[in-house]
Scaffold this active site. Structure first.
Site, PDB file in Angstrom:
ATOM      1  N   LYS A  37     -14.271 -27.819  -4.017  1.00  0.00           N
ATOM      2  CA  LYS A  37     -14.123 -26.862  -5.118  1.00  0.00           C
ATOM      3  C   LYS A  37     -15.302 -25.885  -5.172  1.00  0.00           C
ATOM      4  CE  LYS A  37     -11.277 -29.972  -8.018  1.00  0.00           C
ATOM      5  NZ  LYS A  37     -10.109 -29.209  -8.512  1.00  0.00           N
ATOM      6  N   THR A  52      -4.723 -25.955 -11.851  1.00  0.00           N
ATOM      7  CA  THR A  52      -4.064 -25.569 -13.095  1.00  0.00           C
ATOM      8  C   THR A  52      -5.059 -24.940 -14.072  1.00  0.00           C
ATOM      9  OG1 THR A  52      -4.280 -27.874 -13.825  1.00  0.00           O
ATOM     10  CG2 THR A  52      -2.096 -27.164 -13.060  1.00  0.00           C
ATOM     11  N   LYS A  54      -4.577 -21.879 -16.968  1.00  0.00           N
ATOM     12  CA  LYS A  54      -4.994 -21.933 -18.378  1.00  0.00           C
ATOM     13  C   LYS A  54      -5.931 -20.782 -18.710  1.00  0.00           C
ATOM     14  CE  LYS A  54      -5.208 -26.942 -17.812  1.00  0.00           C
ATOM     15  NZ  LYS A  54      -6.198 -27.998 -17.471  1.00  0.00           N
ATOM     16  N   HIS A  88       0.356 -34.301  -3.761  1.00  0.00           N
ATOM     17  CA  HIS A  88      -0.630 -33.512  -4.503  1.00  0.00           C
ATOM     18  C   HIS A  88      -1.837 -33.094  -3.700  1.00  0.00           C
ATOM     19  CE1 HIS A  88       0.755 -33.506  -8.709  1.00  0.00           C
ATOM     20  NE2 HIS A  88       1.401 -34.592  -8.362  1.00  0.00           N
ATOM     21  N   LYS A 142     -13.819 -28.055 -13.801  1.00  0.00           N
ATOM     22  CA  LYS A 142     -12.914 -28.845 -12.947  1.00  0.00           C
ATOM     23  C   LYS A 142     -13.722 -30.025 -12.434  1.00  0.00           C
ATOM     24  CE  LYS A 142     -12.341 -25.022 -10.600  1.00  0.00           C
ATOM     25  NZ  LYS A 142     -10.906 -24.967 -10.448  1.00  0.00           N
ATOM     26  N   ARG A 143     -13.067 -30.997 -11.832  1.00  0.00           N
ATOM     27  CA  ARG A 143     -13.832 -32.098 -11.255  1.00  0.00           C
ATOM     28  C   ARG A 143     -14.863 -31.568 -10.276  1.00  0.00           C
ATOM     29  NH1 ARG A 143     -12.430 -37.575 -12.421  1.00  0.00           N
ATOM     30  NH2 ARG A 143     -13.874 -38.042 -10.753  1.00  0.00           N
TER      31      ARG A 143
HETATM   32  C1  LIG Z   1      -6.628 -28.463 -16.306  1.00  0.00           C
HETATM   33  C2  LIG Z   1      -7.623 -29.549 -16.220  1.00  0.00           C
HETATM   34  C3  LIG Z   1      -8.077 -29.992 -14.972  1.00  0.00           C
HETATM   35  C4  LIG Z   1      -7.635 -29.381 -13.677  1.00  0.00           C
HETATM   36  O1  LIG Z   1      -8.534 -28.354 -13.303  1.00  0.00           O
HETATM   37  P1  LIG Z   1      -8.468 -27.689 -11.857  1.00  0.00           P
HETATM   38  O2  LIG Z   1      -9.447 -26.580 -11.938  1.00  0.00           O
HETATM   39  O3  LIG Z   1      -7.086 -27.219 -11.649  1.00  0.00           O
HETATM   40  O4  LIG Z   1      -8.873 -28.742 -10.888  1.00  0.00           O
HETATM   41  C5  LIG Z   1      -9.008 -31.006 -14.953  1.00  0.00           C
HETATM   42  N1  LIG Z   1      -9.464 -31.579 -16.091  1.00  0.00           N
HETATM   43  C6  LIG Z   1      -9.054 -31.156 -17.299  1.00  0.00           C
HETATM   44  C7  LIG Z   1      -9.617 -31.807 -18.518  1.00  0.00           C
HETATM   45  C8  LIG Z   1      -8.120 -30.143 -17.409  1.00  0.00           C
HETATM   46  O5  LIG Z   1      -7.718 -29.753 -18.637  1.00  0.00           O
END
Ligand SMILES: *Cc1c(COP(=O)(O)O)cnc(C)c1O
Length: 810
Positions: A541, A643, A647, A349, A535-536
């Site tokens: 990022k 991801t 979304k 990952h 995101k985190r």
């Molecule tokens: C989808 C999701 C992530 C992943 O986000 P990225 O931008 O791909 O790092 C992290 N936390 C939650 C709660 C999510 O739904």
């Protein structure tokens, strides 16, 4: 019983009376919630029983997805949707005079994961059940989920997430004491000759009772329920006397107490290694026990069992299966190894060096000496087999044990038949760079499986308004088969549809505006662009790049209050690992910038900055449908897939992105005209690494705009950040800006100007939005799991989708 509204209401009232001796009008939300869950669970449990009995009857090969994190969020609505009950229950609640949303909100988020990794595992569970695959999850039932985030004076404060203590508890789990297994840890081990094999004799080892809690994973309209098995550590009854004090007992119970809140930084803690071995051993023992009950030949186990190692945390699966096949089943090493490699598969990952997990040999020895012995033997045989046949340095670089450490990724690759990356670019990088040595050894083991998302949760549930507009446009088949969303491409010129998209987005933005008002007290204008980065919080990022642009806009507006920009609301959601100082400093700086801008009367509605607390699945479900712009701005090569990009696209947001992770595939799907791409490419980033030719200080010294923006971090323009501002300033200048924030800054500004310009042409914008929604089907996790099933695990779908009898009975 057939499900009708009347029958449901009758049953609901009856169940409430049986459970709580109450009428509907006297029950609290949590009593109503519990009653509803109880009805839902009784319905799918009958089917659950059939699902696993059918597996046995058909002698199906089953796969087990081992993941140290699962992040499902709330399950009530998802279960209702998948069972075909959703609308009926909403209507029934209305008839009963009850507020369904309020009752559903009682459920605590099941937050047994940090971010993308755990969420992927949860979306996969949904898709695997919905596609009818015989695949079960295996993880840890943490007593405390991911910490709750609060902001105090702009700083992140972490509070424990006592999700099991809430009134609602975990309504979905079934404790299965009868399926408990014993996990052995610590002590010493000696091998003694017994008959014709070596028998391990453990001394002073600790015995831990691993008790499974099963959660049903309900398939969409297909009467198929898989199992997510989460393990909890307890004191074994027969060993009570071994643990006389509370402290002794706590040592055991602590193993499954907390989820490590580190995203990609390795915590290096002994307890973490115990957690890993604990859920690996419990899971593998239970799989082998089940297999033996129905099959004889363990040397054929790979025909009926596949085990997936999601990231390196469960890599000890390789050694644990070997241990059982050798020590308990007395297979020869060769037979055991052949089966193990065929059974195991592994997903990588990350390429972040600090996240490539290693453990010190003495620690591994302390946690499970027999496992270390087996790993050492695997390593020895690996080296011996290659010696003389290949370059000695390559062997040194790829062996499992070196430099006093056990390399978990090496164990996972050597001990499995498949290693996959999670987006094409990521897989390419693994093959050409990070895992290149392994790729030369085993090219046939490498493959790509681009991540995906569950359209049921992220569109049907999160964005019912959009789902309805889609129904009206192309019918309802897309709900079964996400690929049908592509039919929307035939409607690009339908201006009525484009207007409807505007209305849907506006309504979703109004809904989010209420949440924002409630949480922060700030009023935002729903007509503004909602610009979202969720995101985190991590340096790679680059929330910081976003922040610098906000500061630039603020300075521009202060200088020229009449500047013509499209009003924007910048929305952040992000947790920082509690030990990640730099990330927490960025949070503080964003919060102080937000306070400055939001309270500046001269700025008014043109600019607002909102950092919502406690980002998690439930908050994501509210933010994503309201987003106009999706910020996917990681340094090229650093984000394995992402991801949230998928979304947000599915919900009609337009993406501002670097050519990183799955952004590249999103661009391929929607076309370069329907996404805003900027910044360094992976090749350019690597070139800089190679030449050492990046000097961020030059950008500060020679670019007046960058100079001016960075100075605000240290000259008091943004109040209350003297320490954090300096820390960030230094990282970007004297410490040479690891993630090329300054290098990409101007390109980022330019692309954002283009976003503004495009937004002014609403017809064009909505067309682009529609193209994104339609093409998001390429990132449905239904499609992703199909590839895992056929190309890695070799399991087949056993349930019929759709069909006549799609609902679950009452
Ligand atoms: C989808 C999701 C992530 C992943 O986000 P990225 O931008 O791909 O790092 C992290 N936390 C939650 C709660 C999510 O739904």
């Amino acid at each position: 019983m057939e499900l009708t509204k009347t029958a449901f209401i009758e049953n609901f009232k009856k169940r409430l009376g049986q459970k709580y001796a109450l009428d509907v009008s006297d029950a609290t939300d949590s009593e109503l919630y519990d009653t509803l869950c109880s009805l839902v669970k009784s319905s799918y449990s009958a089917i659950w029983r059939h699902t696993w009995k059918d597996y046995l009857k058909e002698n199906e090969k089953q796969a087990y997805y081992f993941s140290i994190e699962f992040l499902p969020g709330k399950l009530l609505k998802s279960n209702l949707l998948n069972m075909g009950w959703y609308q009926l229950v909403v209507d029934a609640f209305q008839e009963l005079g009850l507020d369904f949303e309020k009752v559903a909100a009682v459920e605590p988020d099941m937050a047994l994961g940090n971010g993308g990794l755990g969420r992927l595992a949860a979306d996969f569970m949904d898709s695997l059940a919905s596609e009818g695959y015989p695949v079960n999850g295996n993880g840890i039932r943490y007593k405390y989920g991911l910490f709750k985030q609060r902001f105090v004076n702009g700083y992140q404060v972490e509070l424990p997430d006592e999700w099991l203590k809430t009134a609602a508890g975990n309504a979905w789990e079934i404790r299965r004491a009868s399926k408990a297994v014993t996990v052995t840890m610590g002590g010493h081990v000696n091998l003694v000759q017994e008959n014709d094999y070596l028998k391990p004799v453990y001394e002073d080892a600790i015995l831990i009772q691993a008790v499974p809690y099963d959660v049903g994973m309900v398939g969409y309209h297909n009467q198929h329920v898989n199992t997510l098995r989460l393990w909890s550590a307890e004191i074994p009854d027969e060993a009570e006397s071994q643990y006389p004090t509370i402290e002794d007992r706590r040592q055991i119970e602590d193993i499954t107490a907390v989820l490590y809140p580190d995203d990609s930084n390795e915590s290096g803690r002994r307890l973490r290694l115990k957690q890993e071995y604990f859920f690996v051993s419990a899971g593998i023992q239970s799989i082998v026990r089940h297999y033996k009950k129905y099959h004889e030949a363990l040397d054929q186990i790979s025909q009926r069992v596949a085990i997936h190692i999601n990231d390196t945390h469960p890599a000890m699966c390789v050694a644990e299966l070997m241990r059982i096949l050798l020590d308990e089943e007395h297979l020869s090493w060769e037979k055991a190894w052949e089966q193990t490699v065929k059974v195991m598969s592994y997903t990588n990952h990350t390429i972040m060096a600090e996240a490539l997990e290693t453990w010190d040999i003495p620690l591994m020895n302390e946690i499970q000496p027999r496992i270390l012995q087996i790993i050492a033997e695997i390593d020895h045989r690996f080296v011996t087999a290659l010696a003389g046949k290949t370059d000695g340095q390559l062997i040194e670089r790829t062996r499992i044990i070196s430099g006093g450490k056990v390399h978990m990724a090496h164990l996972a690759i050597i001990g499995s038949h498949s290693t996959n990356g999670v987006a094409q670019l990521h897989t390419d990088l693994l093959e050409s760079d990070v895992l290149h040595d392994f790729y030369t050894l085993y090219p046939e083991r490498f493959n790509n499986k681009t991540n995906g998302i569950a359209t049921r949760r992220w569109l049907q549930l999160a964005n019912p308004r959009l789902a309805e507009v889609i129904d009206q446009t192309i019918g309802r088949n897309w709900r079964q088969d996400a690929n049908q969303l592509q039919q929307l491409l035939d409607h690009q010129a339908d201006s009525q549809l484009l207007d409807q998209l505007v209305q849907v987005k506006l309504a979703n933005k109004q809904r989010l505006a209420k949440v924002i008002k409630q949480q922060t007290g700030v009023t935002v204008n729903p007509q503004a662009i909602f610009d979202v980065q969720i995101k985190r919080l991590h340096a790679y990022k680059r929330q910081l790049l976003n922040l610098l642009r906000i500061i630039k806009l603020y300075l521009d507006l202060k200088e020229n209050p009449d500047l013509a920009i499209v009003p924007r609301v910048f929305i952040f959601g992000a947790k920082a690992a509690p030990s990640y100082h730099y990330a927490k400093s960025i949070i503080k700086c964003i919060n102080e910038t937000a306070a400055l801008i939001n309270h500046d009367q001269t700025i008014q509605d043109k600019l607002k900055v909102i950092f919502l607390e406690n980002y998690g699945v439930s908050l994501a479900e509210q933010i994503i449908p309201a987003a106009d712009v999706s910020e996917q701005i990681s340094t090229a090569s650093k984000e394995a897939s992402g991801t949230s990009n998928m979304k947000l696209m599915l919900n009609g947001a337009l993406t501002v992105a670097t050519l990183d992770g799955a952004n590249i595939e999103i661009k391929e799907q929607v076309g370069a005209d329907n996404i805003f791409i900027f910044g360094l490419t992976k090749q350019e980033v690597y070139q800089y690494y190679q030449d050492h030719s990046y000097h961020s200080l030059d950008y500060y010294q020679q670019n007046p705009l960058i100079h001016r923006v960075l100075n605000t971090l240290v000259d008091g323009t943004i109040p209350n950040i003297s320490a954090e501002g300096h820390e960030i300033f230094d990282s970007l200048t004297y410490l040479n800006d690891d993630y090329f924030v300054l290098r990409d800054f101007e390109a980022y500004l330019r692309i954002q100007d283009q976003v503004d310009e495009t937004y002014r042409d609403q017809h064009k914008w909505q067309q682009m939005s529609l193209i994104n929604i339609a093409n998001a089907c390429h990132f449905s996790s239904d499609g992703t799991v199909k590839k895992y099933a056929s190309e890695i695990w070799n399991v087949r779908s056993v349930a019929q989708k759709g069909g006549v009898n799609v609902g679950y009975p009452l």
